[in-house]
Design a protein around this motif. Structure first.
Motif: not given
Length: 952
Positions: A462-485
């Motif tokens: 039972x998990x969620x992944x913030x990297x994948x949440x960002x990836x689904x929402x913003x692919x192509x807009x920016x990277x999805x590493x924690x520091x950048x987010x």
């Protein structure tokens, strides 16, 4: 503008404050009219704290808050795509900009902004003016772009960590002194602001280059001296980009400001004015706190209360990133406004945190280890966050400094005795929490944590992944590493890994990091992850991306982590034999090249090769770049070889073997894990815009499959004794998806009938019977069928087929005439992406193209081709990911021991006991072919063998 040397000026990065304030609190609205005021509330709290600090520092005589006005500045003229990648301003933040400026004035602070200039330029300008007037300057911000201003008399203050930033901190961040920061940033670029930089060069490499050559201009002038070929080539080819990037990142200190320093004098707070503002915003609790503090200190013009109202119900103060470690906590303290991080060193305290996680029903979780590869990594500690500001770090594998890395260069004084929970005890306490499906675990790239913990027998359920949440929402807009987010969504720059471990030869293992520093770093990671989750997860519903995330992306970390842990066996003897064979053949090609050139030269040197080809041999097509060296890329050599010149063909053959040897046969032997005897690739599941995976360390996705040498390398991937490798590969999936999306009746019927699609296309396009068809005609149809998906031009088709460009253009025109639906699809897609900035796959994945309307024709054409391809390639990626998510359960339901090892584009590779091969193939085909419901059938071709090559 004269001022005393004792005077100190605070220049506050107001725009940075705004975004920190906006993300520090959950949404807050004014009760009277529903206006959003969360950012205003956070901003007021931050200004209040800063004024308090200034009053404690009696030298502070001047203060100003500086804001941006818009994204259009003089930099937009230098580079139209500057900051084009930035996400749109949140709608509920826009109406708060005016009240935020009013807040600055209500606190008695000068408020500055100027059209055409960024806030950073005004800060640079006033910093210069103040120094010239003999004042000290403190820039209140943690923005790395402002670090170039640090010098004698100019420092920075990170307001969230209350940490001073001077030349030493700048050196730690950039690896160079402040006066060379601009040069480093020009080389490294900045994807957040769309500063191009030089490809392949990051901060660390840029610092090394600047420290070696002194400055950017000297480096670019001497780029030919760089030993690494790719780096040298990139510096030469992208020198102008580096210069443009320097113009973009260098702050202007000559903005035509109209307010002089006297206008920035810091006077007492005019309480009636401030009270009226706080009442208007309905910040009653904040008003009470500030009023009491001002009365206690007697530093304000209290005057009569403008409204005379009594304070009423409290409003929550924002939780700030403090990074303050509480090492003595024997029980987890309640979360406080300062957000202290607890260092957990005994089992009872850990159990207290775990109990709180059970009660909360969710917990952000992160591991700290000794290696980036999860199969090599050992657990050093882990962190938990229950709510923003409430986080802890649990060390379990720290050792005395110097015991692993032979010293290092960090100041570890005060490390003291290492008090930590025994690893086995900590994991035993943690295991029920991670395995409980009623508690949501939140991670950033949680796949890594899963793979690490698998080595200790722990599963994350039972998990969620913030990297994948960002990836689904913003692919192509920016990277999805924690520091950048974090910087993008929270306005917060987290502590860097290099800050706690050092860099280069001075780097130490994380296991040797002092516990207090480790706690600040690790607990902050969990805290940031939780805050990001609170922002990103609600957007899924608002932007209708829940299904894509839940059905395709969220199942993947567990599946892919298991693949990475499994790895695949390679035969080192076969790889060594291939390396020797390649080396011998390379030597032969090198000897032949010297004979053809009638002199010895370095075949690996583009400069020497160009001189041989175009100066000595006078071959046609020689083109010199800005450095004066001839271009000898593959396209140039292929052109010459096609004209019948032998030396270019020999060099191409040498280069192919050299790449295979260095990239695969040599590297794969070095990549074998000594513990497992297998190679464990790492899959990046959020790095491509279209949803495809990328394979790294080593990259197993780019081994050529159509060349004899590439197939030889695949022969070195072998099954364990008693097992077979099984390859299951989608047949022509992108063409099938094109036929479905573009609704091409003839192509759909061909796939339904199971005929040779390329022969049929050739027959229909070129009006040629299938019987007795010229293979060249079928080859042309095949090239168009596949190339059209990637926007192949007549020039590209001509080069691939070795025919005149006019003939290739005629082929393409005939193709579109026969299949007008494909042309319509391409035109519709280009129109769609220009209007909305993104395209979608069959499963709703959005692929963003924020620069699609660029004025640069070449860039715009490239982005249009990418946009045409994205729905097709992205849908193919979604289909295989849907299959991957379903396969583990399907294999288990059949009682099979087979396991999935690799994903290579449209192919899955399994390892299975020999007795299970037929059953595995049946399950793989059923699941993969059922992963999509198209108007054409999906076909999977499968085979088995002792090696990957034999199975494919």
């Amino acid at each position: 503008m004269a001022a005393s040397a004792k005077h100190r000026l605070y220049l506050v990065d107001g725009s940075g404050y705004i975004f920190r304030a906006y993300h520090a609190l959950p949404p807050l609205t004014r009760k009277s009219d529903g206006m959003p005021v969360g950012a205003v509330s956070g901003f007021c709290n931050m200004l209040s704290s800063l004024r308090d600090k200034a009053e404690h520092d009696q030298a502070v005589s001047h203060m100003a808050v500086i804001f941006d006005t818009s994204r259009i500045t003089f930099r937009s003229e230098i580079y139209p795509d500057y900051k084009a990648n930035r996400a749109e301003t949140p709608e509920d933040l826009i109406p708060q900009f005016g009240p935020i400026r009013d807040a600055s004035r209500a606190f008695g602070l000068a408020t500055l902004e100027m059209d055409g200039f960024e806030a950073d330029d005004l800060i640079a300008t006033y910093a210069r003016l103040a120094r010239e007037a003999g004042m000290e300057v403190v820039v209140v911000s943690s923005d790395k772009d402002l670090m170039q201003l640090v010098r004698d008399g100019v420092s920075m203050l990170d307001p969230m960590k209350d940490r001073a930033i001077g030349p030493g901190e700048v050196m730690e961040k950039f690896g160079v002194a402040p006066d060379r920061v601009v040069d480093v940033q020009a080389l490294a670029g900045d994807p957040t602001d769309n500063v191009p930089g030089v490809p392949g060069i990051g901060i660390k490499t840029a610092a090394e280059l600047i420290n070696t050559y002194g400055d950017l201009d000297t480096l670019l002038a001497r780029a030919e001296e760089i030993k690494q070929p790719k780096r040298r080539q990139n510096l030469i080819e992208h020198a102008e980009k580096a210069r443009i990037s320097r113009d973009l990142v260098k702050l202007r200190d000559d903005a035509p400001v109209t307010e002089d320093l006297d206008a920035l004098k810091l006077g007492p707070v005019a309480w009636p004015k401030l009270a009226a503002f706080l009442d208007a915003m309905e910040f009653r609790s904040l008003k009470t706190r500030i009023e009491n503090r001002l009365k206690l200190r007697g530093t304000a013009d209290m005057g009569p209360d403008a409204n005379g109202g009594a304070p009423t119900a409290a409003a929550a103060a924002p939780v700030a990133f403090a990074g303050e470690v509480n090492p003595a906590a024997e029980a987890p303290a309640a979360p406080v406004a300062e957000g202290r991080y607890d260092l957990v060193q005994d089992l009872a305290t850990l159990q207290g945190w775990i109990d709180r996680a059970f009660a909360a029903g969710l917990v952000a979780f992160d591991t700290e280890t000794t290696d980036l590869s999860p199969t090599k990594a050992e657990l050093v500690g882990f962190s938990l966050a229950i709510e923003p500001g409430a986080a802890c770090y649990v060390p379990v594998g720290h050792v005395a400094p110097g015991s692993l890395s032979g010293g290092g260069g960090l100041d570890l004084a005060g490390h003291g005795a290492i008090r930590q929970i025994p690893l086995a005890d900590a994991l035993a306490a943690l295991k029920p929490l991670l395995a409980d499906p009623a508690v949501l675990k939140i991670g950033q790239n949680i796949k890594y944590d899963m793979a690490v913990l698998a080595g200790y027998g722990l599963d994350i359920v039972a998990y969620d992944d913030t990297m994948l949440l960002s990836y689904v929402l913003d692919a192509g807009r920016h990277g999805h590493g924690m520091d950048e987010l974090s910087e993008l969504h929270l306005g917060h720059k987290p502590i860097g890994y290099d800050e706690v471990t050092g860099t280069g030869k001075a780097r130490i293992s994380f296991a040797e990091v002092a516990l207090d520093a480790a706690c600040r770093y690790a607990a902050e990671d969990a805290d940031v992850t939780l805050r990001l989750y609170n922002i990103l997860k609600p957007r899924l519903l608002a932007e209708k991306q829940v299904t894509l995330y839940e059905t395709i992306e969220r199942p993947l970390p567990a599946v892919v982590a298991a693949m990475e842990v499994a790895g695949i066996r390679v035969d080192p003897a076969e790889l060594n034999r291939l390396s020797a064979d390649f080396a011998e053949r390379m030597a032969g090609f090198e000897k032949k090249a010297h004979e053809l050139a009638e002199e010895s030269f370095n075949i690996g040197s583009p400069k020497q090769l160009g001189e041989i080809l175009f100066d000595k041999m006078s071959l046609p097509g020689g083109r010199k770049g800005k450095t004066g060296a001839y271009s000898t890329g593959a396209d140039v050599l292929e052109d010459l070889a096609a004209q019948g010149h032998e030396l270019p063909r020999v060099v191409l053959d040498w280069r192919q073997l050299q790449k295979l040897k260095s990239t695969y046969t040599d590297a794969l032997v070095a990549s074998i894990n000594p513990k497992t005897g297998r190679v464990h690739t790492s899959y990046s599941i959020s790095s491509t815009n279209t949803g495809r995976f990328a394979s790294n360390d080593p990259n197993l996705q780019n081994i050529p499959v159509r060349s004899e040498e590439g197939r030889k390398i695949r022969k070195a991937f072998v099954a364990e004794t008693g097992c077979k490798l099984v390859s299951a590969d989608y047949s022509q999936i992108e063409l099938r998806i094109l036929a479905h999306i573009a609704d091409i009746a003839a192509l759909k019927q061909a796939f339904l009938d199971g005929v040779d699609i390329h022969a049929l296309t050739a027959s229909q396009v070129f009006d040629t019977p299938v019987e007795g068809m010229d293979p060249m005609v079928r080859r042309a149809a095949k090239a168009i069928n596949f190339g059209i998906i990637y926007g192949m031009s007549a020039f590209g088709l001509a080069a691939q087929l070795g025919i005149p460009q006019r003939e290739a253009q005629a082929y393409i025109e005939a193709y579109f005439k026969r299949y007008p639906g494909i042309r319509a699809y391409m035109d519709d897609t280009k129109k769609q992406v220009k209007e909305q900035g993104f395209v979608t796959t069959l499963y709703g994945r959005r692929v963003h193209f924020p620069n699609i309307n660029t004025k640069n024709p070449a860039e715009r054409a490239f982005l249009e081709r990418a946009a045409i391809n994205a729905p097709i390639q992205g849908s193919a990626a979604d289909v295989i990911k849907r299959a991957m998510g379903r396969l583990p359960a399907a294999l288990a339901a059949e009682g099979l021991k087979a396991r999935m090892l690799l994903q290579v584009h449209d192919e899955l590779v399994f390892e299975a006991p020999e007795a299970e091969v037929e059953a595995l193939i049946a399950v793989a085909k059923r699941v993969m072919q059922g992963a999509a419901d198209l108007s054409v059938p999906l076909t999977v071709e499968a085979g088995s063998g002792d090696s990957w090559d034999a199975a494919h």
